[in-house]
Design a protein around this motif. Structure first.
Motif, PDB file in Angstrom:
ATOM      1  N   LEU A 346       0.744  -1.264  -0.034  1.00  0.00           N
ATOM      2  CA  LEU A 346      -0.008   0.092  -0.162  1.00  0.00           C
ATOM      3  C   LEU A 346       0.847   1.035  -0.358  1.00  0.00           C
ATOM      4  O   LEU A 346       0.407   2.242  -0.030  1.00  0.00           O
ATOM      5  N   GLY A 347       2.022   1.048  -0.122  1.00  0.00           N
ATOM      6  CA  GLY A 347       3.106   2.305  -0.066  1.00  0.00           C
ATOM      7  C   GLY A 347       3.256   3.070   1.237  1.00  0.00           C
ATOM      8  O   GLY A 347       3.654   4.087   1.267  1.00  0.00           O
ATOM      9  N   LEU A 348       2.851   2.316   2.386  1.00  0.00           N
ATOM     10  CA  LEU A 348       2.974   2.919   3.603  1.00  0.00           C
ATOM     11  C   LEU A 348       4.416   2.372   4.232  1.00  0.00           C
ATOM     12  O   LEU A 348       4.602   3.120   5.464  1.00  0.00           O
ATOM     13  N   GLU A 349       5.101   1.837   3.704  1.00  0.00           N
ATOM     14  CA  GLU A 349       6.332   0.996   4.231  1.00  0.00           C
ATOM     15  C   GLU A 349       7.133   0.882   2.821  1.00  0.00           C
ATOM     16  O   GLU A 349       6.762   0.353   1.802  1.00  0.00           O
ATOM     17  N   SER A 350       8.471   1.055   2.769  1.00  0.00           N
ATOM     18  CA  SER A 350       9.322   0.959   1.625  1.00  0.00           C
ATOM     19  C   SER A 350      10.144  -0.444   1.869  1.00  0.00           C
ATOM     20  O   SER A 350      10.591  -0.636   3.077  1.00  0.00           O
ATOM     21  N   PRO A 373      -2.247   9.153  -6.734  1.00  0.00           N
ATOM     22  CA  PRO A 373      -3.364   8.553  -7.797  1.00  0.00           C
ATOM     23  C   PRO A 373      -3.745   7.170  -7.567  1.00  0.00           C
ATOM     24  O   PRO A 373      -4.828   6.873  -8.160  1.00  0.00           O
ATOM     25  N   LEU A 374      -2.719   6.487  -7.331  1.00  0.00           N
ATOM     26  CA  LEU A 374      -2.685   5.036  -7.306  1.00  0.00           C
ATOM     27  C   LEU A 374      -3.965   4.533  -6.235  1.00  0.00           C
ATOM     28  O   LEU A 374      -4.498   3.457  -6.658  1.00  0.00           O
ATOM     29  N   ARG A 375      -3.978   5.548  -5.277  1.00  0.00           N
ATOM     30  CA  ARG A 375      -4.936   5.000  -4.243  1.00  0.00           C
ATOM     31  C   ARG A 375      -6.683   4.844  -4.699  1.00  0.00           C
ATOM     32  O   ARG A 375      -7.535   4.586  -3.932  1.00  0.00           O
ATOM     33  N   GLN A 376      -6.595   5.508  -5.771  1.00  0.00           N
ATOM     34  CA  GLN A 376      -8.022   5.568  -6.654  1.00  0.00           C
ATOM     35  C   GLN A 376      -8.347   4.157  -7.134  1.00  0.00           C
ATOM     36  O   GLN A 376      -9.510   3.662  -7.509  1.00  0.00           O
ATOM     37  N   ARG A 377      -7.094   3.315  -7.415  1.00  0.00           N
ATOM     38  CA  ARG A 377      -7.210   2.082  -7.880  1.00  0.00           C
ATOM     39  C   ARG A 377      -6.762   1.055  -7.210  1.00  0.00           C
ATOM     40  O   ARG A 377      -7.104  -0.221  -7.269  1.00  0.00           O
ATOM     41  N   ARG A 451     -17.379   1.960   1.265  1.00  0.00           N
ATOM     42  CA  ARG A 451     -16.298   2.951   1.401  1.00  0.00           C
ATOM     43  C   ARG A 451     -15.125   2.659   0.405  1.00  0.00           C
ATOM     44  O   ARG A 451     -14.706   3.158  -0.390  1.00  0.00           O
ATOM     45  N   ALA A 452     -14.460   1.350   0.631  1.00  0.00           N
ATOM     46  CA  ALA A 452     -13.475   0.934  -0.277  1.00  0.00           C
ATOM     47  C   ALA A 452     -13.852   0.981  -1.940  1.00  0.00           C
ATOM     48  O   ALA A 452     -13.093   1.074  -2.613  1.00  0.00           O
ATOM     49  N   LEU A 453     -14.834   0.619  -2.114  1.00  0.00           N
ATOM     50  CA  LEU A 453     -15.460   0.464  -3.622  1.00  0.00           C
ATOM     51  C   LEU A 453     -15.733   1.792  -4.016  1.00  0.00           C
ATOM     52  O   LEU A 453     -16.168   1.690  -5.227  1.00  0.00           O
ATOM     53  N   ALA A 454     -15.848   2.843  -3.038  1.00  0.00           N
ATOM     54  CA  ALA A 454     -16.582   3.983  -3.769  1.00  0.00           C
ATOM     55  C   ALA A 454     -15.751   4.626  -5.113  1.00  0.00           C
ATOM     56  O   ALA A 454     -16.227   5.114  -5.931  1.00  0.00           O
ATOM     57  N   LEU A 455     -14.539   4.571  -5.065  1.00  0.00           N
ATOM     58  CA  LEU A 455     -13.640   4.959  -6.298  1.00  0.00           C
ATOM     59  C   LEU A 455     -13.498   4.042  -7.437  1.00  0.00           C
ATOM     60  O   LEU A 455     -12.559   4.301  -8.135  1.00  0.00           O
ATOM     61  N   GLY A 456     -14.219   3.107  -7.311  1.00  0.00           N
ATOM     62  CA  GLY A 456     -13.944   1.931  -8.331  1.00  0.00           C
ATOM     63  C   GLY A 456     -12.573   1.141  -8.498  1.00  0.00           C
ATOM     64  O   GLY A 456     -12.096   1.214  -9.582  1.00  0.00           O
ATOM     65  N   GLU A 458      -9.360  -1.310  -8.754  1.00  0.00           N
ATOM     66  CA  GLU A 458      -9.159  -2.474  -9.385  1.00  0.00           C
ATOM     67  C   GLU A 458      -8.754  -3.814  -8.548  1.00  0.00           C
ATOM     68  O   GLU A 458      -8.761  -4.905  -8.790  1.00  0.00           O
ATOM     69  N   LEU A 459      -8.191  -3.354  -7.352  1.00  0.00           N
ATOM     70  CA  LEU A 459      -7.381  -4.133  -6.478  1.00  0.00           C
ATOM     71  C   LEU A 459      -7.656  -3.751  -5.123  1.00  0.00           C
ATOM     72  O   LEU A 459      -7.592  -2.500  -4.500  1.00  0.00           O
ATOM     73  N   LEU A 460      -8.306  -4.814  -4.381  1.00  0.00           N
ATOM     74  CA  LEU A 460      -8.431  -4.423  -2.785  1.00  0.00           C
ATOM     75  C   LEU A 460      -7.961  -5.483  -1.844  1.00  0.00           C
ATOM     76  O   LEU A 460      -7.840  -6.713  -2.102  1.00  0.00           O
ATOM     77  N   PHE A 461      -7.029  -4.739  -0.884  1.00  0.00           N
ATOM     78  CA  PHE A 461      -6.531  -5.590   0.210  1.00  0.00           C
ATOM     79  C   PHE A 461      -7.414  -5.659   1.346  1.00  0.00           C
ATOM     80  O   PHE A 461      -8.111  -4.713   1.539  1.00  0.00           O
ATOM     81  N   LEU A 462      -7.635  -6.827   1.755  1.00  0.00           N
ATOM     82  CA  LEU A 462      -8.344  -6.931   2.805  1.00  0.00           C
ATOM     83  C   LEU A 462      -7.560  -7.462   3.878  1.00  0.00           C
ATOM     84  O   LEU A 462      -7.220  -8.703   3.905  1.00  0.00           O
TER      85      LEU A 462
END
Length: 547
Positions: A346-350, A373-377, A451-456, A458-462
Motif C-alpha cells: 500500500l506504499g505505507l512502508e518501503s 493517484p494509485l489510491r483510486q485504483r 467505502r473501499a469500493l467508492a472509487l471503483g 481494481e485491487l482490494l487489500f483485505l
C-alpha cells in the motif's frame, strides 16, 4: 436440597435477566436452565447478543448495575447466589469460580509486572506472602506452560505475545484453585495454532485437577472439539443442547443448522472446487518480486558509550502474484510478515530490496505524492470495523469521503453513488443517516467495504476483514465479497491467519512463516496435499476438525 443438586457446581433454573437502557428494557436471558457437574466441560455457543456473556457474568457475580434478575435462581457450589451481595461473591470468586476473560490487553494492568498481578490473585485467595508468594507465582507460570517463568514474572504485559498474555490470565484464574473455570472467548483473538495450544493446555489442567469448565464461544468448532456438552443460545434462550456429536450430526433447530453451515471447518471439505469465479484473461495485476524488509531496532549499550545496532528481518525474499479478478490469500501466524507485506504493497512502508509491480509498473520507489493517484485504483478494507469508521461520521459521510478527497462528483452525484453502494453491499438505504454505533459489527464491515469500493478500485487489500465477526456474519461477508468479485471483476489480496476462512474465497494461497514463503500454490493443492509441515500444522489446528 437433594444430593444430586448439591453435587452440581452450577445450577441455573428458569433464569431471566434484563438490561435497562433509558426507558427501554432489553431481555438478555430468558428461562435459561443450566447444570454443570464436577469435572464436566460445557460450552455455550451463539452469536453476539445471544446472552452467552450475560450468563458468564451472572455466574461470577459481575452483572452490571443496569442488569436485573427478573426470575429464576442461580446456585453455585450449593449456595443460592441469585441476589447475593458483593461480599458473598468475593468469597466465591477465585476460590470457587475462576474467570478467564476474552481480551488480555484489557484485562491485564499495563503498568504492573506479570508476577505482581498473579501474586495479587494468590494473596487475595490464599493469603500467601513473601518468598512463598514468589514461589507460587513461578509455579503457576510453569503450570500454564510459560517458558522462563522467573523472567516472565518480571516483565510487563506488552513484552509478552498474545498467547503468553492469555496464559497469564489462565494462571490468575487458577490462583485460587477454583472448582469452576469460566473461559469467555478465551482464544478468539489468537492464531489457530496458538489457540490450539492454549485450549490443549487448559483442557489438560482441567482434567488433572478434576475441575469443571464453562466455555463461552461463538465458534461451534471450538465447542465441538472441547466440550462434553454443547448449549446453543439464540436471542437469550437456550434453543438446543446435547453431546457435540449429536449436535453436529443431527441438529434439531434451524438456527443450529445455520451455525454449522456457516462454519467452513465443520462437516465439509475445506476447499470447494465448484465455487463460481469471475471470468478473467490470465493477466497478472500485482506482484511482489524478491521483496525483503529489515527493521532497525534500538541499539544495546556497549563499551565506550557506543551502541550495538540490531535489526529484525520481517520479510526475506518474498515473491508472489495475483491475476486480475482473482483472490490471493496470504496466510500465517502473528509475526509471519503478513502486515508488513500489506504496508509495503500500500506504499505505507518501503521495501529494503525487491520490487512491487502494479499493472506492469514498479511502484516500490514511489513517494507519498506519486503514490496518491494509485489510491483510486488500490484500496484497503481494515481488520476491525469498530475502529475503521469515524464515530462522528454518518454512513453517508464515510462512504463519500474518498470521492470528496479526490474532488469528484457533485452533491447529487455523491448521493446517488452512496445509495448505489449501500444497495451493492446489501444495506438498507435508511442506514445512510446512521452513525457507526447504531450498526452491528457485520453492518459496519459492509460500510467499510462500500467505502473501499467508492472509487471503483481494481485491487482490494483485505486485512483480516472477518476476524472480529461471529461465524455466521463471517459467512455473509465472505459471500458478499464473492458476489462483488463476480459482478465487478475486482481483485482481492486477502490477509488472514485462518485457513478455514480463506478456503471460502481464495484461488491461490501463499503461506508465510517468519518472513519467508514456505508454500504457495492453487488453493485446492494447498488444502488437498500441503507440502510444508507448517501448512499441515495450520490445517490441523483449525477448530472442528479433530475428529
Amino acid at each position: 436440597m437433594t444430593g444430586e443438586t448439591q453435587a452440581r457446581i452450577v445450577d441455573l433454573t428458569n433464569l431471566d435477566i434484563a438490561y435497562r437502557s433509558g426507558d427501554q428494557i432489553v431481555e438478555a436471558v430468558r428461562q435459561a436452565n443450566l447444570a454443570i457437574a464436577p469435572g464436566e466441560v460445557v460450552a455455550i455457543v451463539g452469536e453476539s447478543g445471544s446472552g452467552k456473556s450475560t450468563i458468564a457474568n451472572a455466574l461470577s457475580g459481575l452483572l452490571p448495575d443496569n442488569a436485573t434478575i427478573g426470575g429464576g435462581t442461580i446456585t453455585v457450589a450449593g449456595e443460592d447466589v441469585t441476589r447475593a451481595r458483593e461480599g458473598v461473591w468475593r468469597a466465591l470468586r477465585g476460590r470457587v469460580v475462576g474467570l478467564v476473560p476474552q481480551d488480555p490487553m484489557v484485562s491485564l494492568n499495563p503498568t504492573m509486572r506479570i508476577g505482581r498481578q498473579i501474586g495479587e490473585a494468590i494473596e487475595r485467595v490464599r493469603g500467601h506472602r513473601g518468598r512463598s508468594l514468589d514461589a507460587d507465582v513461578v509455579a503457576l507460570l510453569e503450570q500454564v506452560g510459560i517458558d522462563r517463568p522467573e523472567l516472565r514474572a518480571r516483565q510487563y504485559p506488552h513484552e509478552l505475545s498474545g498467547g503468553m498474555r492469555q496464559r497469564v490470565l489462565i494462571a490468575i484464574a487458577l490462583a485460587g484453585e477454583p472448582e469452576l473455570i469460566i473461559a469467555d472467548e478465551p482464544t478468539s483473538a489468537l492464531d489457530a495454532t496458538v489457540q490450539r495450544r492454549i485450549l490443549d493446555h487448559l483442557e489438560r489442567l482441567v482434567k488433572d485437577r478434576g475441575i469443571s469448565m464453562l466455555i463461552i464461544t461463538h465458534d461451534l468448532g471450538v465447542a465441538a472439539d472441547r466440550a462434553d456438552r454443547v448449549l446453543v443460545m439464540q436471542a437469550g434462550r437456550i434453543v438446543e443442547q446435547g453431546h457435540p456429536d449429536a449436535i453436529l450430526r443431527a441438529p434439531a433447530q434451524p438456527y443450529t443448522r445455520a451455525l454449522i453451515a456457516a462454519a467452513p471447518a465443520l462437516g465439509k471439505p475445506l476447499f470447494d472446487r465448484r465455487r463460481p469465479v469471475a471470468a478473467n484473461d490470465g493477466r497478472e495485476i500485482f506482484r511482489f518480486e524478491g521483496v525483503s524488509k529489515t527493521f532497525d531496532l534500538p541499539g544495546e549499550s556497549a563499551w565506550f558509550g557506543r551502541s550495538v545496532k540490531r535489526s529484525f528481518q520481517a520479510l526475506d525474499d518474498v515473491s508472489f502474484g495475483v491475476e486480475a479478478g482473482r483472490t490471493l490469500a496470504i496466510v500465517g501466524e502473528s509475526g509471519s510478515g503478513k502486515t508488513t507485506s500489506l504496508r509495503i504493497a500500500l506504499g505505507l512502508e518501503s521495501a529494503t530490496s525487491g520490487r512491487v509491480i502494479f499493472e506492469g509498473k514498479d511502484i516500490s520507489k514511489l513517494g507519498w505524492n506519486a503514490f496518491r493517484p494509485l489510491r483510486q485504483r488500490i484500496q484497503l478494507v481494515q481488520q476491525n470495523p469498530f475502529a475503521a469508521l469515524d464515530p462522528r461520521y454518518t454512513v453517508y459521510e464515510s462512504i463519500v469521503e474518498p470521492l470528496q478527497s479526490f474532488g469528484r462528483h457533485s452533491a447529487q452525484e455523491l448521493e446517488a453513488r452512496a445509495r448505489h453502494l449501500v444497495d451493492r453491499v446489501h444495506l438498507p438505504r435508511l442506514a445512510l443517516n446512521r452513525l457507526p454505533r447504531e450498526l452491528s459489527g457485520g453492518q459496519r464491515q459492509r460500510v467499510a467495504i462500500a467505502r473501499a469500493l467508492a472509487l471503483g478500485p481494481e485491487l482490494l487489500f483485505l486485512d483480516e476483514p472477518v476476524s472480529a465477526l461471529d461465524v455466521s456474519i463471517q459467512a455473509q461477508i465472505l459471500d458478499l465479497l464473492g458476489e462483488l468479485q463476480r459482478d465487478l471483476g475486482v481483485t482481492y489480496v486477502f490477509v488472514s491467519h485462518d485457513l478455514s476462512v480463506v478456503s471460502a474465497i481464495a484461488d491461490r494461497i501463499v503461506v508465510l512463516r517468519r518472513g519467508r514463503v514456505v508454500e504457495a500454490g492453487p488453493a485446492g493443492e494447498v488444502f488437498g496435499s500441503p507440502k510444508a509441515d507448517y501448512t499441515r500444522e495450520l490445517l490441523d489446528a483449525i477448530p472442528g476438525r479433530r475428529a
